[in-house]
Design a protein around this motif. Structure first.
Motif, PDB file in Angstrom:
ATOM      1  N   ILE A  77      31.278  51.151  32.095  1.00 22.15           N
ATOM      2  CA  ILE A  77      30.758  50.122  31.311  1.00 22.15           C
ATOM      3  C   ILE A  77      29.253  49.549  30.592  1.00 22.15           C
ATOM      4  CG2 ILE A  77      30.133  47.380  31.978  1.00 22.15           C
ATOM      5  CD1 ILE A  77      32.050  48.251  34.021  1.00 22.15           C
ATOM      6  N   VAL A  78      29.308  49.742  29.630  1.00 22.67           N
ATOM      7  CA  VAL A  78      27.995  49.790  28.488  1.00 22.67           C
ATOM      8  C   VAL A  78      27.607  49.036  28.408  1.00 22.67           C
ATOM      9  CG1 VAL A  78      27.490  51.191  26.552  1.00 22.67           C
ATOM     10  CG2 VAL A  78      29.393  52.500  28.409  1.00 22.67           C
ATOM     11  N   ASN A  79      26.473  48.673  28.476  1.00 23.88           N
ATOM     12  CA  ASN A  79      25.531  47.694  28.068  1.00 23.88           C
ATOM     13  C   ASN A  79      23.932  48.291  26.900  1.00 23.88           C
ATOM     14  OD1 ASN A  79      24.107  47.799  29.889  1.00 23.88           O
ATOM     15  ND2 ASN A  79      24.143  45.813  30.294  1.00 23.88           N
ATOM     16  N   PHE A  80      24.044  47.737  25.962  1.00 27.59           N
ATOM     17  CA  PHE A  80      22.628  48.246  25.497  1.00 27.59           C
ATOM     18  C   PHE A  80      21.273  46.962  25.659  1.00 27.59           C
ATOM     19  CE2 PHE A  80      25.390  50.793  23.397  1.00 27.59           C
ATOM     20  CZ  PHE A  80      24.456  51.597  23.353  1.00 27.59           C
ATOM     21  N   LEU A  81      20.333  47.197  26.244  1.00 24.60           N
ATOM     22  CA  LEU A  81      19.164  45.787  26.744  1.00 24.60           C
ATOM     23  C   LEU A  81      18.181  45.744  25.392  1.00 24.60           C
ATOM     24  CD1 LEU A  81      18.874  46.920  30.621  1.00 24.60           C
ATOM     25  CD2 LEU A  81      20.301  45.113  29.387  1.00 24.60           C
ATOM     26  N   PRO A  82      18.403  44.602  25.386  1.00 24.32           N
ATOM     27  CA  PRO A  82      16.859  44.347  24.345  1.00 24.32           C
ATOM     28  C   PRO A  82      15.449  44.551  25.249  1.00 24.32           C
ATOM     29  CG  PRO A  82      17.525  42.667  25.474  1.00 24.32           C
ATOM     30  CD  PRO A  82      18.424  43.383  25.819  1.00 24.32           C
ATOM     31  N   SER A  90      18.490  39.240  32.400  1.00 26.57           N
ATOM     32  CA  SER A  90      19.291  37.679  32.416  1.00 26.57           C
ATOM     33  C   SER A  90      20.756  38.491  32.015  1.00 26.57           C
ATOM     34  CB  SER A  90      19.186  36.674  30.628  1.00 26.57           C
ATOM     35  OG  SER A  90      20.556  36.202  30.794  1.00 26.57           O
ATOM     36  N   LEU A  91      20.577  39.575  30.893  1.00 26.06           N
ATOM     37  CA  LEU A  91      21.864  40.575  30.911  1.00 26.06           C
ATOM     38  C   LEU A  91      22.315  41.342  31.764  1.00 26.06           C
ATOM     39  CD1 LEU A  91      24.161  41.203  28.565  1.00 26.06           C
ATOM     40  CD2 LEU A  91      22.586  43.141  27.871  1.00 26.06           C
ATOM     41  N   THR A  92      21.376  42.200  32.544  1.00 28.53           N
ATOM     42  CA  THR A  92      21.740  42.536  33.469  1.00 28.53           C
ATOM     43  C   THR A  92      21.570  41.780  34.764  1.00 28.53           C
ATOM     44  OG1 THR A  92      19.637  44.247  32.794  1.00 28.53           O
ATOM     45  CG2 THR A  92      20.328  43.910  35.228  1.00 28.53           C
ATOM     46  N   ASP A  93      21.681  40.625  35.273  1.00 26.48           N
ATOM     47  CA  ASP A  93      22.254  39.996  36.069  1.00 26.48           C
ATOM     48  C   ASP A  93      23.897  39.017  36.387  1.00 26.48           C
ATOM     49  OD1 ASP A  93      19.970  39.972  37.122  1.00 26.48           O
ATOM     50  OD2 ASP A  93      19.569  37.580  36.575  1.00 26.48           O
ATOM     51  N   ARG A  94      24.197  39.480  34.837  1.00 25.66           N
ATOM     52  CA  ARG A  94      25.259  39.144  34.615  1.00 25.66           C
ATOM     53  C   ARG A  94      25.999  40.320  34.476  1.00 25.66           C
ATOM     54  NH1 ARG A  94      25.554  36.480  28.936  1.00 25.66           N
ATOM     55  NH2 ARG A  94      23.610  37.384  28.462  1.00 25.66           N
ATOM     56  N   ILE A  95      25.897  42.116  34.445  1.00 27.04           N
ATOM     57  CA  ILE A  95      26.431  42.441  34.699  1.00 27.04           C
ATOM     58  C   ILE A  95      26.452  43.021  35.729  1.00 27.04           C
ATOM     59  CG2 ILE A  95      26.095  45.654  34.270  1.00 27.04           C
ATOM     60  CD1 ILE A  95      27.494  44.136  31.716  1.00 27.04           C
ATOM     61  N   ALA A  96      25.284  42.756  36.760  1.00 28.47           N
ATOM     62  CA  ALA A  96      25.880  42.669  37.993  1.00 28.47           C
ATOM     63  C   ALA A  96      26.302  42.157  38.790  1.00 28.47           C
ATOM     64  CB  ALA A  96      23.974  42.873  39.057  1.00 28.47           C
ATOM     65  N   LYS A  97      27.495  41.389  38.775  1.00 22.57           N
ATOM     66  CA  LYS A  97      27.718  40.415  39.207  1.00 22.57           C
ATOM     67  C   LYS A  97      29.436  41.463  38.851  1.00 22.57           C
ATOM     68  CE  LYS A  97      26.886  36.292  38.116  1.00 22.57           C
ATOM     69  NZ  LYS A  97      26.764  34.792  37.389  1.00 22.57           N
ATOM     70  N   LEU A 109      31.928  54.070  36.204  1.00 23.40           N
ATOM     71  CA  LEU A 109      29.960  54.020  36.163  1.00 23.40           C
ATOM     72  C   LEU A 109      29.548  52.869  34.834  1.00 23.40           C
ATOM     73  CD1 LEU A 109      29.932  57.659  35.504  1.00 23.40           C
ATOM     74  CD2 LEU A 109      29.617  56.906  37.098  1.00 23.40           C
ATOM     75  N   PHE A 110      28.230  52.653  35.199  1.00 23.07           N
ATOM     76  CA  PHE A 110      27.659  51.406  34.181  1.00 23.07           C
ATOM     77  C   PHE A 110      26.445  52.047  33.493  1.00 23.07           C
ATOM     78  CE2 PHE A 110      29.824  49.504  38.201  1.00 23.07           C
ATOM     79  CZ  PHE A 110      30.133  48.202  37.138  1.00 23.07           C
ATOM     80  N   PHE A 111      26.667  52.080  31.968  1.00 24.04           N
ATOM     81  CA  PHE A 111      24.795  52.519  31.188  1.00 24.04           C
ATOM     82  C   PHE A 111      24.269  51.520  31.026  1.00 24.04           C
ATOM     83  CE2 PHE A 111      27.959  56.382  30.416  1.00 24.04           C
ATOM     84  CZ  PHE A 111      28.040  57.259  31.590  1.00 24.04           C
ATOM     85  N   SER A 112      23.287  51.617  31.018  1.00 23.85           N
ATOM     86  CA  SER A 112      22.388  50.333  30.555  1.00 23.85           C
ATOM     87  C   SER A 112      21.506  51.034  29.476  1.00 23.85           C
ATOM     88  CB  SER A 112      22.180  49.931  30.972  1.00 23.85           C
ATOM     89  OG  SER A 112      22.761  48.719  31.895  1.00 23.85           O
ATOM     90  N   PHE A 113      21.512  50.820  28.342  1.00 23.41           N
ATOM     91  CA  PHE A 113      20.484  51.885  27.113  1.00 23.41           C
ATOM     92  C   PHE A 113      19.567  50.685  27.239  1.00 23.41           C
ATOM     93  CE2 PHE A 113      24.698  53.750  26.482  1.00 23.41           C
ATOM     94  CZ  PHE A 113      24.027  55.143  26.628  1.00 23.41           C
TER      95      PHE A 113
END
Length: 164
Positions: A77-82, A90-97, A109-113
């Motif tokens: 599960i990949v996301n790109f953080l501003p 805010s985005l990380t809190d949603r991914i944390a759920k 696995l979770f990847f946050s760039f």
């Protein structure tokens, strides 16, 4: 008085019903199955193209080098953080759920760039964002130009939001 019990042949209506049951429905079902199979093949071919990730090597918040071989065969599960930490939180809190749902699963696995220049900066940012599971959730730092390259060219995102 005895009635003549001569059976009449079935009428046109019943012949049409029997014909439909014996011929039309089986051929219609066969056509439906083949068209579904074609749709499935096309969808799988499209997903195979999207799921391919180009090679990269980045350090995570624990100063470990991460590359695609590390997560081959796993769900990522990949996301790109501003760069704005309020928006990133805010985005990380949603991914944390979502993370809580798969917390004990080794195959996810979770990847946050995020734009960051060192593992020390990543560790501090991970702490601020509430990322505490460093074995399943990786905060990966990139240079500003690499962030955009990863989003568009490696992960094939059309419009990455909140970048640099």
């Amino acid at each position: 008085m005895e009635e003549n019990s001569v059976e009449k042949p079935p009428g046109r209506f019943w012949r049409a019903i029997i014909f439909t049951i014996l011929f039309v429905l089986p051929f219609g079902s066969l056509f439906y199955l083949y068209s579904g199979r074609s749709f499935h093949r096309k969808a799988v071919a499209e997903l195979e193209q999207i799921a391919k990730v180009s090679d990269f090597q980045l350090k995570n918040q624990e100063n470990e080098v991460i590359h695609p071989e590390d997560f081959r065969g796993k769900v990522t599960i990949v996301n790109f953080l501003p760069t704005n930490l309020v928006e990133a939180k805010s985005l990380t809190d949603r991914i944390a759920k979502v993370h809580r749902s798969f917390d004990e699963t080794d195959d996810v696995l979770f990847f946050s760039f995020i734009v960051a220049d060192s593992s020390q900066t990543l560790l501090q940012t991970a702490t601020k964002l509430g990322i505490t599971d460093h074995k399943q959730w990786f905060l990966l730092g990139t240079a500003p130009e690499a962030w955009s390259h990863l989003a568009k060219d490696v992960y094939h995102l059309q419009n990455p939001v909140g970048g640099v």
